[in-house]
Design a protein around this motif. Structure first.
Motif, PDB file in Angstrom:
ATOM      1  N   ALA A 125      34.728  18.617  22.430  1.00 30.40           N
ATOM      2  CA  ALA A 125      35.497  19.663  23.116  1.00 30.40           C
ATOM      3  C   ALA A 125      34.651  20.295  24.226  1.00 30.40           C
ATOM      4  N   LEU A 126      33.367  20.505  23.938  1.00 36.79           N
ATOM      5  CA  LEU A 126      32.482  21.082  24.952  1.00 36.79           C
ATOM      6  C   LEU A 126      32.309  20.112  26.128  1.00 36.79           C
ATOM      7  N   GLU A 127      32.025  18.845  25.798  1.00 36.30           N
ATOM      8  CA  GLU A 127      31.851  17.853  26.880  1.00 36.30           C
ATOM      9  C   GLU A 127      33.108  17.765  27.740  1.00 36.30           C
ATOM     10  N   SER A 128      34.236  17.782  27.061  1.00 26.72           N
ATOM     11  CA  SER A 128      35.498  17.631  27.768  1.00 26.72           C
ATOM     12  C   SER A 128      35.811  18.854  28.619  1.00 26.72           C
ATOM     13  N   ALA A 129      35.590  20.056  28.057  1.00 33.30           N
ATOM     14  CA  ALA A 129      35.876  21.276  28.827  1.00 33.30           C
ATOM     15  C   ALA A 129      34.950  21.376  30.045  1.00 33.30           C
ATOM     16  N   VAL A 130      33.667  21.048  29.848  1.00 32.08           N
ATOM     17  CA  VAL A 130      32.718  21.079  30.969  1.00 32.08           C
ATOM     18  C   VAL A 130      33.121  20.017  32.009  1.00 32.08           C
ATOM     19  N   GLY A 131      33.473  18.835  31.515  1.00 33.49           N
ATOM     20  CA  GLY A 131      33.887  17.747  32.414  1.00 33.49           C
ATOM     21  C   GLY A 131      35.110  18.137  33.233  1.00 33.49           C
ATOM     22  N   PHE A 132      36.121  18.669  32.552  1.00 30.01           N
ATOM     23  CA  PHE A 132      37.343  19.086  33.255  1.00 30.01           C
ATOM     24  C   PHE A 132      37.037  20.184  34.270  1.00 30.01           C
ATOM     25  N   ALA A 133      36.227  21.149  33.829  1.00 33.21           N
ATOM     26  CA  ALA A 133      35.936  22.307  34.684  1.00 33.21           C
ATOM     27  C   ALA A 133      35.248  21.857  35.981  1.00 33.21           C
ATOM     28  N   LEU A 134      34.226  21.009  35.837  1.00 31.67           N
ATOM     29  CA  LEU A 134      33.480  20.584  37.034  1.00 31.67           C
ATOM     30  C   LEU A 134      34.326  19.646  37.891  1.00 31.67           C
ATOM     31  N   ASN A 135      35.091  18.781  37.232  1.00 32.75           N
ATOM     32  CA  ASN A 135      35.955  17.840  37.943  1.00 32.75           C
ATOM     33  C   ASN A 135      36.943  18.585  38.838  1.00 32.75           C
ATOM     34  N   ASP A 136      37.517  19.644  38.267  1.00 32.48           N
ATOM     35  CA  ASP A 136      38.529  20.403  38.996  1.00 32.48           C
ATOM     36  C   ASP A 136      37.881  21.306  40.058  1.00 32.48           C
TER      37      ASP A 136
END
Ligand code: GLA
Length: 352
Positions: A125-136
């Protein structure tokens, strides 16, 4: 929770952050089949990790974890940070850079209500939230599938867990009211409506911490690789989950070690259980679904040996209670949570 993360951000780094969230996951059935390229059936849960982020225009990033009440400075040109929690953020950025992205410096606060080390994929969940946040935030253009792989490779290369793709995929693709039937060899998946007709899925936390970094998770994975190499002496199969139970019996003599044979037997039978589970869930046969959950737990206990006394007690005592169709450990094992299929009328009694 979102408000808390944004308030902390404001206090530390000022206004203007955007908050992103990613759920944890529960796996209904299909344990240790993902890295053997078989099927899994997880779903996203209503607990999440929240990440507030804003570009800072500087050279180094600043990250604060609510749970650890600690801030670190991340210089992406330098070494991995000492703190494991910060290594997740560092790893995601590094994996994005490996894929050609330029990730400018940022300020970030994060926290959530997915219990840590409980087998509900707080890490994914952390990897995904960080990934989504930076991607966006930085318009990096990664797809959800790429973000899942970035999360998985963060685990491999910066945390030291050689995990499969299930967790990162489940938290990225999960949909309310649905389970995901995922073929890990192709990443083809179906969202299956969870029509539980008067039953509920109850997740029970043993509070026995499961730590895949120090557990035998990687040992299990190596045993599977050893078995595949043994089998490949005579039979050309790519992955353990390509085998049926009958085929496994035919090549059993090639696997020298009895323990390793039992590891393979778990992977092969578990994969067959997931396939049947997908079928019976769609037909609404919850009784059979529950039996498959129980069989999965037995196999994880006896053949894969990743349960332990706390998890066996929870699952096996749970299975005896009124209104319970099935109960099993969920996630990588060695602690964590069980998931149980319980009649709505018996949930209160089950919890007590
Ligand atoms: C952990 C890993 C997953 C998977 C499960 C076991 O959650 O991260 O990739 O292997 O264990 O099914």
């Amino acid at each position: 929770m979102k408000t808390k993360i944004l308030e902390k951000f404001k206090a530390l780094y000022g206004d203007g952050a955007v908050c992103y969230a990613s759920p944890g996951r529960v796996n209904l059935i299909g344990e240790h089949t993902d890295y053997n390229m078989g099927f899994v059936m997880p779903g996203a849960i209503d607990k999440a990790i929240y990440v507030a982020v804003k570009p800072n225009g500087g050279k180094v990033s600043h990250v604060y974890s609510i749970d650890y009440d600690e801030a670190v400075e991340l210089d992406m040109t330098g070494d991995k940070p000492a703190q494991q929690w910060a290594s997740y953020v560092y790893g995601v950025v590094k994996e994005m850079e490996k894929r050609g992205a330029k990730v400018p410096a940022f300020d970030m606060t994060f926290g959530g209500d997915v219990p840590l080390g409980a087998g509900l994929s707080s890490s994914a969940a952390l990897e995904s939230a960080v990934g989504f946040a930076l991607n966006d935030t930085f318009n990096l253009g990664f797809s959800r599938e790429e973000l899942a792989k970035i999360g998985q490779m963060t685990e491999h290369n910066y945390i030291g867990v050689r995990c499969g793709i299930m967790d990162q995929f489940a938290v990225g693709m999960g949909k309310k009211g649905h389970a995901i039937a995922l073929d890990c060899s192709t990443l083809d998946y179906d969202l299956i409506p969870l029509n539980l007709n008067g039953y509920k899925l109850v997740i029970t936390n043993s509070n026995k911490n499961h730590d895949l970094v120090t557990s035998e998770y990687n040992v299990r994975r190596s045993q599977c690789e050893q078995a595949l190499a043994d089998i490949n002496q005579e039979l050309d199969v790519k992955h353990l989950c390509d085998l049926s139970e009958e085929e496994l019996e035919r090549v059993r003599h090639l696997i020298s070690d009895e323990t390793v044979y039992r590891r393979v037997r778990h992977a092969v039978t578990e994969n067959e259980r997931v396939n049947e589970a997908i079928d019976v869930l769609q037909k609404g046969d919850l009784v059979r679904f529950g039996e498959l959950m129980n069989a999965s737990h037995r196999s994880l206990k006896k053949d894969y040996e990743v349960t332990g006394v706390e998890m066996d007690t929870l699952a096996e005592e749970g299975q005896k209670l009124p209104g319970v169709l099935g109960s099993r450990i969920t996630g990588g094992g060695f602690g964590g949570c069980t998931v149980s299929l319980v009649n709505e009328d018996n949930v209160q009694e089950f919890i007590e």
